[in-house]
Design a protein around this motif. Structure first.
Motif, PDB file in Angstrom:
ATOM      1  N   ASN A 134      -1.041  10.701  23.356  1.00 53.43           N
ATOM      2  CA  ASN A 134      -0.135  11.157  22.292  1.00 53.43           C
ATOM      3  C   ASN A 134       0.847  12.215  22.788  1.00 53.43           C
ATOM      4  N   TYR A 135       1.231  12.095  24.019  1.00 55.80           N
ATOM      5  CA  TYR A 135       2.129  13.056  24.628  1.00 55.80           C
ATOM      6  C   TYR A 135       3.426  12.397  25.074  1.00 55.80           C
ATOM      7  N   ALA A 136       4.440  13.229  25.178  1.00 55.64           N
ATOM      8  CA  ALA A 136       5.630  12.899  25.942  1.00 55.64           C
ATOM      9  C   ALA A 136       5.622  13.804  27.167  1.00 55.64           C
TER      10      ALA A 136
ATOM     11  N   ARG B  20      12.730  12.596  29.397  1.00 52.81           N
ATOM     12  CA  ARG B  20      11.340  12.531  28.988  1.00 52.81           C
ATOM     13  C   ARG B  20      10.964  11.086  28.723  1.00 52.81           C
TER      14      ARG B  20
ATOM     15  N   THR C  61       7.682   8.844  26.654  1.00 53.01           N
ATOM     16  CA  THR C  61       6.446   8.901  25.891  1.00 53.01           C
ATOM     17  C   THR C  61       5.357   8.173  26.669  1.00 53.01           C
ATOM     18  N   TRP C  62       4.184   8.768  26.683  1.00 53.62           N
ATOM     19  CA  TRP C  62       3.131   8.251  27.543  1.00 53.62           C
ATOM     20  C   TRP C  62       2.683   6.857  27.122  1.00 53.62           C
ATOM     21  N   SER C  63       2.538   6.635  25.823  1.00 54.37           N
ATOM     22  CA  SER C  63       2.016   5.355  25.355  1.00 54.37           C
ATOM     23  C   SER C  63       3.068   4.259  25.342  1.00 54.37           C
TER      24      SER C  63
ATOM     25  N   ASN D 185       8.909   5.102  25.839  1.00 56.24           N
ATOM     26  CA  ASN D 185      10.272   5.341  25.363  1.00 56.24           C
ATOM     27  C   ASN D 185      10.895   6.492  26.140  1.00 56.24           C
TER      28      ASN D 185
ATOM     29  N   LEU E 161       2.791  15.319  20.848  1.00 59.46           N
ATOM     30  CA  LEU E 161       3.686  14.817  19.813  1.00 59.46           C
ATOM     31  C   LEU E 161       3.189  15.132  18.407  1.00 59.46           C
TER      32      LEU E 161
END
Length: 118
Positions: free
Chosen positions: A31-33, A50, A52-54, A57, A101
């Motif tokens: 749940n991080y960028a 940046r 997004t980890w998942s 994006n 996030l």
């Protein structure tokens, strides 16, 4: 405790390339960028890119669009910043950061120097 360790900085001539790496550890980053800021001497720290980890994006500062590419390797817990067509204006200390996030809490690496000579 989140730890971010940057590497890959150095001295390069105008038009050259560098790839920065940021090894992240300490927790799951689902749940991080994760991304990069930079700070030139006497200037404020500014956003660079940046991801997004998942979902993967990506966002970029206008000044680096088309020249820099951010990517992440979730198996290695590492984020990369490929920097091409470097300009003297890109000279700065580059900091890796991770942002939760959900609550916007941020974590920072120690920074790595990038110097572009003209």
């Amino acid at each position: 405790q989140v730890q971010l360790v940057e590497s890959g900085g150095g001295l390069v001539q105008t038009g050259g390339s560098l790839r920065l790496s940021c090894a992240a550890s300490g927790r799951a980053f689902t749940n991080y960028a994760v991304g990069w800021f930079r700070q030139a001497p006497g200037m404020e720290r500014k956003f660079v890119a940046r991801v997004t980890w998942s979902g993967g994006n990506k966002n970029y500062a206008e000044s680096v669009k088309g020249r820099f590419t951010i990517s992440r390797d979730t198996a290695k817990n590492t984020v990369y910043l490929q920097m091409n067509s470097l300009e003297p204006e890109d000279t700065a200390v580059y900091y890796c950061y991770a942002e939760d996030l959900f609550d916007s809490r941020q974590y920072w690496g120690q920074g790595t120097q990038v110097t572009v000579s003209s």
